[in-house]
Design an enzyme around this catalytic site. Structure first.
Site: not given
Length: 298
Positions: A45, A40, A71
């Site tokens: 991560k 999610k 990003k």
């Protein structure tokens, strides 16, 4: 559709029924162990990927980490900077990739980890899968994958399109990061379903679940038991990990303190277990309404 098709008919192409980038079936990474890390959005991560890459390097492995988020913030704790993305450097040469040199898009980070940020198209345009494919192609063209022992793909958010499922074409195992809460486990279930769908056409399998930012793992473990998954590691909500991001550092570069040593040891243990070979898992994910009911609390 031909209703008379029998068992001799070819399998449908990957992603049939959706609009997504077409992947090159001949684009293989090589001998390296390849892991794709999902979860999610905001679950940690990139923190997990970077510290795991650092742990692999401390075990003497040659590591490449590929950030797959527009990003482009996957590798900054390794490199101490926001490095140029593959899409940026391709645009700078009008997409004439033969003009690029490895140092234009590959940057050495902590303990020799080689860092690449794929980048992505502007929001609402294009497909991120194209950029992932171009990144792997460039690494192959410049022979940068030949000496790698481990490749780590850090993939953005949920699996919502073929583009950001693209790393699953290359990965041996996908690792799913989750917290011990409703939203994270709900996403875990959907990601597991996406990986199982890719496993029909690719070698990728689920390697296991990493519990992150959670004091307890009771709901994660209950879900794993129900669908056939295993928890590989547990990282509690530690302030030292939060501070490591602010200091643009991996946990292996912070000043020693008890909870830091615990985190370091868990990352090293996880890295070693993955190198030793964790057994791949075949999950039976739940339907959305079923998991909604399953995760209900009294």
């Amino acid at each position: 559709m031909n209703s008379t098709c029998n068992n001799d008919c070819p399998a449908p192409p990957d992603g049939e029924g959706s609009v997504q980038v077409s992947m090159d079936p001949n684009l293989h990474i090589g001998k390296a162990r390849v892991f794709a890390i999902y979860g999610k959005g905001g679950i940690g991560k990139s923190t997990t990927s970077s510290n795991l890459s650092a742990a692999f390097s401390r075990l003497g492995k040659r590591v490449i980490q590929i950030g797959c988020d527009p990003k482009h913030d996957s590798t900054f704790t390794l490199t101490k900077s926001m490095v140029p993305t593959v899409i940026d450097v391709l645009e700078s040469v009008n997409f004439h990739d033969e003009e690029l040199r490895p140092e234009d898009f590959v940057f050495e980070g902590y303990n020799g980890v080689m860092c690449v940020e794929a980048g992505g198209p502007p929001a609402g345009t294009g497909c991120g899968g194209y950029v992932v494919g171009q990144t792997v192609k460039l690494l192959k063209q410049h022979h940068l994958l030949e000496d790698a022992d481990v490749v780590v793909f850090d993939v953005l958010g949920d699996v919502v399109c073929g583009g950001f499922a693209a790393p699953l074409q290359h990965a041996h195992q996908a690792l799913i990061v989750t917290a011990n809460d409703f939203d994270s486990i709900f996403a875990l279930n959907r990601i597991a379903a996406a990986i199982e769908a890719k496993a029909k056409n690719y070698q990728v399998r689920i390697g296991g679940v990493i519990a992150n930012r959670s004091e307890n793992t009771d709901e994660i473990d209950r879900f794993n038991n129900a669908v056939g998954l295993n928890r590989l590691a547990h990282f509690p909500l530690l302030d030292v990990i939060r501070r490591s991001r602010l200091k643009k550092s991996t946990v292996f570069e912070m000043e020693d303190e008890p909870e830091l040593i615990t985190a370091q040891q868990e990352y090293m243990r996880l890295a070693q277990s993955l190198l030793d070979g964790v057994e791949s898992q075949r999950a039976t994910p739940m339907k959305d309404r079923d998991i909604f009911d399953f995760l209900g609390f009294d």
